[in-house]
Every structure is written in C-alpha cells, then in structure tokens.
Design a protein around this motif. Structure first.
Motif, PDB file in Angstrom:
ATOM      1  N   UNK A 199      -7.161   1.657  24.685  1.00  0.00           N
ATOM      2  CA  UNK A 199      -5.729   1.781  24.460  1.00  0.00           C
ATOM      3  C   UNK A 199      -4.950   0.925  25.458  1.00  0.00           C
ATOM      4  N   UNK A 200      -5.374   0.946  26.721  1.00  0.00           N
ATOM      5  CA  UNK A 200      -4.700   0.145  27.741  1.00  0.00           C
ATOM      6  C   UNK A 200      -4.766  -1.341  27.401  1.00  0.00           C
ATOM      7  N   UNK A 201      -5.925  -1.825  26.997  1.00  0.00           N
ATOM      8  CA  UNK A 201      -6.052  -3.257  26.694  1.00  0.00           C
ATOM      9  C   UNK A 201      -5.332  -3.624  25.406  1.00  0.00           C
ATOM     10  N   UNK A 202      -5.254  -2.705  24.446  1.00  0.00           N
ATOM     11  CA  UNK A 202      -4.456  -2.970  23.246  1.00  0.00           C
ATOM     12  C   UNK A 202      -2.997  -3.192  23.629  1.00  0.00           C
ATOM     13  N   UNK A 203      -2.473  -2.344  24.492  1.00  0.00           N
ATOM     14  CA  UNK A 203      -1.077  -2.468  24.913  1.00  0.00           C
ATOM     15  C   UNK A 203      -0.863  -3.727  25.743  1.00  0.00           C
ATOM     16  N   UNK A 204      -1.805  -4.041  26.616  1.00  0.00           N
ATOM     17  CA  UNK A 204      -1.679  -5.232  27.461  1.00  0.00           C
ATOM     18  C   UNK A 204      -1.692  -6.498  26.613  1.00  0.00           C
ATOM     19  N   UNK A 205      -2.645  -6.607  25.692  1.00  0.00           N
ATOM     20  CA  UNK A 205      -2.730  -7.821  24.868  1.00  0.00           C
ATOM     21  C   UNK A 205      -1.543  -7.901  23.921  1.00  0.00           C
ATOM     22  N   UNK A 206      -1.087  -6.760  23.387  1.00  0.00           N
ATOM     23  CA  UNK A 206       0.101  -6.764  22.524  1.00  0.00           C
ATOM     24  C   UNK A 206       1.310  -7.271  23.296  1.00  0.00           C
ATOM     25  N   UNK A 207       1.440  -6.846  24.545  1.00  0.00           N
ATOM     26  CA  UNK A 207       2.554  -7.321  25.373  1.00  0.00           C
ATOM     27  C   UNK A 207       2.423  -8.810  25.631  1.00  0.00           C
ATOM     28  N   UNK A 208       1.243  -9.254  26.008  1.00  0.00           N
ATOM     29  CA  UNK A 208       1.056 -10.658  26.372  1.00  0.00           C
ATOM     30  C   UNK A 208       1.142 -11.600  25.181  1.00  0.00           C
ATOM     31  N   UNK A 209       0.940 -11.082  23.976  1.00  0.00           N
ATOM     32  CA  UNK A 209       1.020 -11.933  22.784  1.00  0.00           C
ATOM     33  C   UNK A 209       2.281 -11.666  21.978  1.00  0.00           C
ATOM     34  N   UNK A 210       3.314 -11.117  22.624  1.00  0.00           N
ATOM     35  CA  UNK A 210       4.569 -10.911  21.902  1.00  0.00           C
ATOM     36  C   UNK A 210       5.320 -12.221  21.690  1.00  0.00           C
ATOM     37  N   UNK A 211       4.927 -13.276  22.415  1.00  0.00           N
ATOM     38  CA  UNK A 211       5.589 -14.569  22.256  1.00  0.00           C
ATOM     39  C   UNK A 211       4.691 -15.658  21.734  1.00  0.00           C
ATOM     40  N   UNK A 212       3.445 -15.331  21.423  1.00  0.00           N
ATOM     41  CA  UNK A 212       2.506 -16.327  20.910  1.00  0.00           C
ATOM     42  C   UNK A 212       1.220 -15.650  20.497  1.00  0.00           C
ATOM     43  N   UNK A 213       0.376 -16.328  19.726  1.00  0.00           N
ATOM     44  CA  UNK A 213      -0.783 -15.665  19.117  1.00  0.00           C
ATOM     45  C   UNK A 213      -1.914 -15.312  20.068  1.00  0.00           C
ATOM     46  N   UNK A 214      -2.022 -15.960  21.228  1.00  0.00           N
ATOM     47  CA  UNK A 214      -3.141 -15.668  22.113  1.00  0.00           C
ATOM     48  C   UNK A 214      -2.722 -15.875  23.566  1.00  0.00           C
ATOM     49  N   UNK A 215      -3.522 -15.286  24.468  1.00  0.00           N
ATOM     50  CA  UNK A 215      -3.189 -15.392  25.883  1.00  0.00           C
ATOM     51  C   UNK A 215      -4.451 -15.180  26.709  1.00  0.00           C
ATOM     52  N   UNK A 216      -4.693 -16.019  27.737  1.00  0.00           N
ATOM     53  CA  UNK A 216      -5.820 -15.742  28.633  1.00  0.00           C
ATOM     54  C   UNK A 216      -5.490 -14.587  29.563  1.00  0.00           C
ATOM     55  N   UNK A 217      -6.452 -13.705  29.784  1.00  0.00           N
ATOM     56  CA  UNK A 217      -6.264 -12.563  30.692  1.00  0.00           C
ATOM     57  C   UNK A 217      -7.486 -12.514  31.609  1.00  0.00           C
ATOM     58  N   UNK A 218      -7.422 -13.153  32.774  1.00  0.00           N
ATOM     59  CA  UNK A 218      -8.562 -13.141  33.693  1.00  0.00           C
ATOM     60  C   UNK A 218      -8.792 -11.761  34.282  1.00  0.00           C
ATOM     61  N   UNK A 219      -9.998 -11.257  34.182  1.00  0.00           N
ATOM     62  CA  UNK A 219     -10.293  -9.910  34.651  1.00  0.00           C
ATOM     63  C   UNK A 219     -10.132  -9.778  36.163  1.00  0.00           C
ATOM     64  N   UNK A 220     -10.253 -10.886  36.885  1.00  0.00           N
ATOM     65  CA  UNK A 220     -10.110 -10.788  38.347  1.00  0.00           C
ATOM     66  C   UNK A 220      -8.644 -10.664  38.779  1.00  0.00           C
ATOM     67  N   UNK A 221      -7.709 -10.671  37.815  1.00  0.00           N
ATOM     68  CA  UNK A 221      -6.291 -10.517  38.143  1.00  0.00           C
ATOM     69  C   UNK A 221      -5.675  -9.256  37.540  1.00  0.00           C
ATOM     70  N   UNK A 222      -6.443  -8.489  36.764  1.00  0.00           N
ATOM     71  CA  UNK A 222      -5.835  -7.361  36.052  1.00  0.00           C
ATOM     72  C   UNK A 222      -5.362  -6.265  36.996  1.00  0.00           C
ATOM     73  N   UNK A 223      -6.043  -6.087  38.143  1.00  0.00           N
ATOM     74  CA  UNK A 223      -5.584  -5.070  39.094  1.00  0.00           C
ATOM     75  C   UNK A 223      -4.224  -5.457  39.662  1.00  0.00           C
ATOM     76  N   UNK A 224      -4.068  -6.742  39.994  1.00  0.00           N
ATOM     77  CA  UNK A 224      -2.808  -7.235  40.547  1.00  0.00           C
ATOM     78  C   UNK A 224      -1.690  -7.228  39.513  1.00  0.00           C
ATOM     79  N   UNK A 225      -2.022  -7.581  38.285  1.00  0.00           N
ATOM     80  CA  UNK A 225      -0.995  -7.737  37.248  1.00  0.00           C
ATOM     81  C   UNK A 225      -0.652  -6.439  36.533  1.00  0.00           C
ATOM     82  N   UNK A 226      -1.693  -5.607  36.274  1.00  0.00           N
ATOM     83  CA  UNK A 226      -1.478  -4.432  35.422  1.00  0.00           C
ATOM     84  C   UNK A 226      -1.857  -3.107  36.074  1.00  0.00           C
ATOM     85  N   UNK A 227      -2.498  -3.149  37.235  1.00  0.00           N
ATOM     86  CA  UNK A 227      -2.849  -1.910  37.917  1.00  0.00           C
ATOM     87  C   UNK A 227      -4.075  -1.216  37.374  1.00  0.00           C
TER      88      UNK A 227
END
Length: 319
Positions: A199-227
């Motif tokens: 559920x968390x990743x569905x919401x994160x990817x939905x947010x990140x792709x609200x302005x375009x069809x795809x988005x890179x999400x590096x796992x080594x930054x998810x703590x800093x970016x999304x908690x």
C-alpha cells in the motif's frame, strides 16, 4: 395476527419465512451473504464518486520541504495499516459524508473495510475500528470526534495534519498538489489485497507519477525521501508486481566514477486503472463533464404556431 400467547393453527410454522430461512442457512451461506453486503456497501460509496476517482494530496506521502517524509512514513513506521486504510476511506467518502444529516454507524465503516474473501486481509472489529480512529486523532488526521446522539461525527484534517480539510480545488501551491486513487482500489479490493508495504509503495508511485508515466525511485533514498526502509520498499514493489500493478523499466547510464563505469536506473510505473494514462483520462473526462454541467446547452425557443409547417416539422440534420 398470532400473538406470543395465541395457539398456532395446525400446520403453521413458527416465525416468518425470512426467520426460518435465516435459521436454516449454513455458515457458508451466511459468509457469502456477509461478503455481498460488504461489496454492496463499497459500491454505494462509489456512486458518490461518479468520476471514478478521488484526490489525495502529495503531502500524505512527502512534504515539499524538509523534513521530506510525510504522514505516510510515520504511519508505516508505526505499523498503522488500519489507520491508513481508514483515512483513505474517509477521504473517499467525504464528498458526500460532509453533507450527511447524521454520521455513519460504525457497522457501515466495518463493512466498507472488510473483505473476508481476500486471503490474508485485515480483520476488523469494533475495537479495531476504535483504535484506528484514535490513531488518526494521534496523527492529527481527523478533528476531535464529537458525539451526535449515539453516533460519533468524524471530520478529516488535511493530509499533512497541518490544516482543516477541504478537497483540492485547483490550487497551484505545493501543499495542495494531489494524485488520484481510482474507485477500483476499493471496488476490486486492492485495499485488502495489499499489505502495508504494498500500500505504501502504491501511494508513493502514484504520487511520483502524477505528472508523468514513470519515475525512478532509488531504494537507497526512500528513508530520506519517504520515511520508509529500503526493505519495506522492496517488499512493497514485490507485492505490486505479484498483483500486476507495477511495471519496471531498466535504463543503463554512464557513471564514470563508479567501479563498473555504469549504473542501472529502475523506472517505476503503475498499470491498468492506476496507470498515469488511465488516471489522466479519468480526470479529463471529469473536467469535460463539469464543463458541460456548468454550461448547459440552452433549450431552443418554442416555435410559433404560425410559422411551423403542418408536416415535416423535424429540424433539418446537417450533413
């Protein structure tokens, strides 16, 4: 009519036909009936979202300034899966619930949140629902509840808990940007099929792709970016893949200072009704419908009987 003290006529059965039917229903039949009632409850909710989606502000997932993690990260860290689902359900219902003459009974919330036919889904009870409401109060996502007779009135706060809630209305500031969740999230029971990481990743990817069809999400930054932890992100993407809800595109890029001289970026996009394209089409259709409703085509003036032909009175059709 027979009273409790009156003798019954010969051959008359005790109770009403519906009482007898209920008494003879098997546990399996009762379970199917309960599942159908839950399905109908969610379908009724959906009728108040005729556009097929509802908005969720970006700030639920990520703040526009430091610290970047939004409310989602705190809820995931606290393992508040039920509270997160309840808040999303409250936002889905708020369009009509805010104008309702009385609050919803707790049984209605429970039916909307229950999907017994989904293996591994959360179980709900009155006590679990009460705890989830208390958690939302703790996170500042609802106003203090007010008793209305025997019921409790619940009012959401904004997704970052910093202001009273009102639906996004086209504001361009970063605190009011939003993504959309389609009704299918509830109707097709993805809310029950996804565990908290998914559920968390569905919401994160939905947010990140609200302005375009795809988005890179590096796992080594998810703590800093999304908690959330990288392990939670990995498990969440695996859940989405198992349900066919996410697509990954690999891109190799030059990295002259790395050991191999290159690096691989993974671009994530949601699929089906959650995809960027499907969400944009639904929003465009809703905008067209709103425009038509706000600018109705005027009815033609009544024709004068003196100028109306006696026959062939239908208007000519061009072309």
């Amino acid at each position: 009519m027979t009273t409790p003290d009156s003798p019954q006529q010969d051959g008359a059965s005790s109770g009403t036909p519906s009482d007898n039917a209920t008494a003879t229903e098997s546990p399996a039949a009762e379970r199917l009936k309960a599942i159908a009632q839950c399905d109908r409850t969610r379908e009724e909710y959906a009728t108040f979202r005729p556009a097929g989606f509802y908005p969720v502000r970006h700030v639920l997932v990520q703040n526009p300034e430091d610290p970047r993690p939004g409310t989602l990260g705190r809820m995931v860290s606290g393992r508040k899966h039920r509270a997160l689902l309840l808040y999303l359900l409250l936002l889905w219902s708020w369009r009509w619930l805010k104008d309702s003459r009385e609050p919803l009974a707790s049984d209605v919330w429970l039916r909307a949140l229950t999907a017994e036919d989904v293996t591994g889904s959360l179980t709900w009870s009155q006590s679990a629902l009460s705890r989830a409401w208390r958690d939302l109060e703790h996170f500042g996502l609802i106003e203090d509840r007010v008793r209305d007779g025997r019921l409790l009135k619940v009012v959401p706060r904004r997704e970052d808990s910093l202001a009273a809630y009102r639906a996004p209305a086209g504001e361009r500031d970063r605190h009011n940007k939003y993504f959309t969740l389609p009704n299918t999230f509830w109707i097709d029971k993805y809310f029950a099929k996804l565990k908290l990481p998914g559920l968390a990743m569905l919401l994160i990817i939905a947010k990140e792709t609200s302005g375009g069809p795809e988005r890179p999400i590096p796992f080594n930054r998810v703590a800093e970016w999304y908690g959330i932890s990288s392990r939670t992100a990995q498990n969440g993407v695996a859940e989405l893949e198992a349900l066919g809800l996410v697509h990954k595109r690999y891109e190799v890029k030059d990295a002259p200072l790395s050991k191999t001289g290159s690096t691989t970026w993974i671009h994530y996009s949601l699929t089906g009704p959650f995809s960027y394209e499907a969400r944009m089409l639904a929003q465009q259709a809703a905008q067209i419908a709103r425009t038509k409703n706000s600018n109705p085509v005027p009815n033609p003036p009544p024709a004068s009987s003196a100028n109306t032909p006696a026959v062939d009175a239908k208007p000519a059709v061009a072309g």
